[in-house]
Design a protein around this motif. Structure first.
Motif: not given
Length: 171
Positions: A38-41, A60-62
Motif C-alpha cells: 500500500l504505502k511501504n515498499c 510500480f506497474e499496473t
C-alpha cells in the motif's frame, strides 16, 4: 519490483519481483519484500556484500499501459568491510612491552557511536571488552597481548574483519 543500478528499472533481471519476474542470480534467495503493498515498499537484502553497493529503485506497474512509476531518486547503499587498524606509541609501528597501543575497528562510513563491536583474539571473543568508539586500548601493552585480532558487528558475527597481527616484543 526492485532493481539495482538501473535508472529506469527496465532491464531484467531485477533484485526482487512480486510478479515472479526474472531475478538476478546474485540476489536469488537473498531478498525479501517487507512492504505492505500500500504505502511501504521496504526491501530486505540478506548476506550483504560489497557488490551490493549502488543505487536501488522501486518500480510500480499496473495493467494500465500508463500505470508505471519508478522511484526517483533511488536509494543509495554503500557497503564497506570492517578493518582493524593499529596506532602505537612505538617507533615505526613496532610494538614493545610498555607501549600504548590502540586497535580501531574501522567501519567505513558508519558512525562509531552507532555501531556495537565485538572484538576477537585468535578467533575467540574477548570477554568483558569495554570499547569506546570501536577502539581497543592496551596501555601498557604486554607480551601476552600478542595475537591475531579481528572485530565484528555485535549482532552479526559473520561480518568479522580480516585478522590483524599484533606482535609485542620484549625490551
Amino acid at each position: 519490483m526492485w532493481c539495482h543500478n538501473d535508472r529506469h528499472c527496465h532491464v531484467a533481471p531485477c533484485v526482487y519481483h512480486s510478479g515472479g519476474g526474472s531475478i538476478s542470480p546474485e540476489y536469488q534467495n537473498r531478498t525479501e519484500y517487507l512492504g505492505d503493498k500500500l504505502k511501504n515498499c521496504t526491501l530486505k537484502i540478506k548476506d550483504i556484500r560489497a557488490a551490493d553497493s549502488g543505487e536501488y529503485r522501486f518500480r510500480f506497474e499496473t495493467k494500465d499501459p500508463r500505470g508505471k512509476w519508478t522511484g526517483q531518486p533511488g536509494v543509495t547503499l554503500s557497503v564497506s568491510e570492517l578493518q582493524v587498524k593499529m596506532n602505537s606509541s612505538g617507533v615505526n609501528e613496532s610494538v614493545t612491552e610498555g607501549d600504548a597501543v590502540t586497535l580501531t575497528c574501522d567501519t567505513g562510513s558508519c558512525s562509531p557511536t552507532q555501531t556495537q563491536i565485538t572484538w576477537f583474539k585468535n578467533g575467540r571473543p574477548i570477554a568483558h571488552t569495554q570499547t569506546l568508539n570501536n577502539k581497543l586500548r592496551f596501555n601498557p601493552v604486554s607480551y601476552g597481548d600478542s595475537g591475531h585480532y579481528s572485530c565484528a558487528l555485535r549482532d552479526d558475527r559473520e561480518t568479522r574483519s580480516q585478522e590483524f597481527t599484533v606482535d609485542v616484543y620484549c625490551e
